[in-house]
Design an enzyme around this catalytic site. Structure first.
Site, PDB file in Angstrom:
ATOM      1  N   HIS A  53       0.846  -1.200   0.000  1.00 39.11           N
ATOM      2  CA  HIS A  53       0.000   0.000   0.000  1.00 39.11           C
ATOM      3  C   HIS A  53       0.877   1.244   0.000  1.00 39.11           C
ATOM      4  CE1 HIS A  53       0.783  -0.654   4.296  1.00 39.11           C
ATOM      5  NE2 HIS A  53       0.316   0.548   4.575  1.00 39.11           N
ATOM      6  N   HIS A  55       1.359   3.943   1.956  1.00 40.47           N
ATOM      7  CA  HIS A  55       1.876   4.704   3.095  1.00 40.47           C
ATOM      8  C   HIS A  55       3.406   4.779   3.057  1.00 40.47           C
ATOM      9  CE1 HIS A  55      -2.016   4.123   5.635  1.00 40.47           C
ATOM     10  NE2 HIS A  55      -2.116   5.113   4.758  1.00 40.47           N
ATOM     11  N   ASP A  57       5.717   4.742   5.209  1.00 39.14           N
ATOM     12  CA  ASP A  57       6.519   3.808   5.997  1.00 39.14           C
ATOM     13  C   ASP A  57       6.536   2.398   5.395  1.00 39.14           C
ATOM     14  OD1 ASP A  57       3.798   3.416   6.769  1.00 39.14           O
ATOM     15  OD2 ASP A  57       4.437   2.459   8.632  1.00 39.14           O
ATOM     16  N   HIS A  58       5.977   2.262   4.184  1.00 37.22           N
ATOM     17  CA  HIS A  58       6.070   1.004   3.447  1.00 37.22           C
ATOM     18  C   HIS A  58       6.732   1.169   2.074  1.00 37.22           C
ATOM     19  CE1 HIS A  58       3.596  -1.654   6.098  1.00 37.22           C
ATOM     20  NE2 HIS A  58       3.344  -0.455   6.591  1.00 37.22           N
ATOM     21  N   HIS A 110      -7.644  -0.893   5.403  1.00 34.90           N
ATOM     22  CA  HIS A 110      -6.622   0.023   5.933  1.00 34.90           C
ATOM     23  C   HIS A 110      -6.450   1.182   4.956  1.00 34.90           C
ATOM     24  CE1 HIS A 110      -3.087   1.275   8.152  1.00 34.90           C
ATOM     25  NE2 HIS A 110      -2.337   1.199   7.069  1.00 34.90           N
ATOM     26  N   ASP A 127      -0.391  -3.909   6.327  1.00 34.62           N
ATOM     27  CA  ASP A 127      -1.043  -3.432   7.545  1.00 34.62           C
ATOM     28  C   ASP A 127      -2.505  -3.845   7.611  1.00 34.62           C
ATOM     29  OD1 ASP A 127       1.352  -2.277   8.164  1.00 34.62           O
ATOM     30  OD2 ASP A 127       0.665  -0.198   8.012  1.00 34.62           O
ATOM     31  N   HIS A 165       4.527  -4.723  10.813  1.00 33.79           N
ATOM     32  CA  HIS A 165       4.976  -4.060  12.040  1.00 33.79           C
ATOM     33  C   HIS A 165       5.113  -5.059  13.184  1.00 33.79           C
ATOM     34  CE1 HIS A 165       4.416   0.208  10.792  1.00 33.79           C
ATOM     35  NE2 HIS A 165       3.484  -0.309   9.998  1.00 33.79           N
TER      36      HIS A 165
END
Length: 255
Positions: A53, A55, A57-58, A110, A127, A165
């Site tokens: 996805h 975001h 942080d990915h 998400h 996530d 995570h």
């Protein structure tokens, strides 16, 4: 097959799936380049990237990886918020990369375009599903997220869950309140505590473990429903209502 979670940022994992000699590897959700560069110093050679996805942080490490390995193929959801994609993937497709083969599963909730990759007994789910928990619904609806989790839960029980995570112990605090008498949950928490005390990842878990202990996959179980009824002051009307109430409870939960 060698599978390794590379710790990144505060609590992210970049998953590296390598062939038997530990060299050619698929990278999943590289949030930053440093851990990949460090692994490359020990022989890892990236063969491709899978993104779940949009975001940051990915996907944040992708530009630096492409600067170092310009021909690295990047597979990503069909979403313009994910740049640098070599190929956009959609639900029901099968991708082949460096000798590996994965089915693409749409798991909206998400985010609206979130996907997961399933193959070789592995589930890279970003996530959407966490050990003992699930992702927040930033863009999707409870109906979408509940359906996505049910879809993942229907995969073979031995499937290893490779999420994005290290949230297991934080999720455990809530799960224990929801279903305190669950022996499978008690075992999982003890196992996860021992792993973290020895600085080991709690992941991957298995779908069998999650179905036995993760309250978000157990919204129809009597213990979960009883806790929800006490929390809400009423009985949930159906499975989706139970899931939505559980997610709202978790959003406001303080251990």
């Amino acid at each position: 097959m060698r599978l390794e979670p590379l710790p990144a940022l505060t609590d992210n994992y970049i998953w590296a799936l390598a062939d038997d000699d530990g060299a050619r590897a698929i990278l999943v959700d590289p949030s930053e380049p440093g851990p990949v560069f460090a692994a490359a110093e020990h022989g890892l050679r990236p063969a491709g990237v899978l993104l779940t996805h949009h975001h940051h942080d990915h996907i944040g490490g992708v530009p630096a990886l492409l600067e170092r390995w310009p021909n690295l193929p990047v597979f990503a959801p069909d979403d313009d918020r994910v740049p640098s994609a070599y190929r956009r993937v959609r639900d029901g497709e099968t991708i082949e990369l460096a000798g590996w083969r994965f089915d693409v599963l749409s798991v909206a909730g998400h985010t609206r375009s979130h996907v997961a990759y399933h193959g070789h007994g592995l589930l890279f789910c970003g996530d959407t599903l966490f050990s003992l928990g699930c992702g927040r619904m930033f863009e999707g609806t409870p109906e979408q997220m509940h359906a996505s989790l049910n879809r993942l839960a229907a995969l073979p029980p031995g499937t290893r869950v490779c999420c994005g995570h290290e949230y297991t112990l934080a999720n455990a605090a809530f799960a224990r309140v929801v279903e305190p008498a669950n022996p499978a949950l008690k075992r999982r928490i003890e196992e996860a505590q021992a792993m973290r005390e020895s600085d080991r990842p709690t992941l991957p878990s298995t779908l069998a473990e999650e179905c036995a202990a993760n309250p978000f996959l157990r919204v129809d179980e009597a213990g979960v429903r009883a806790s929800l009824t006490r929390h809400l002051g009423r009985a949930p009307t159906d499975s989706t209502d139970a899931f939505a109430a559980l997610r709202r409870w978790k959003d406001g939960f303080a251990a």
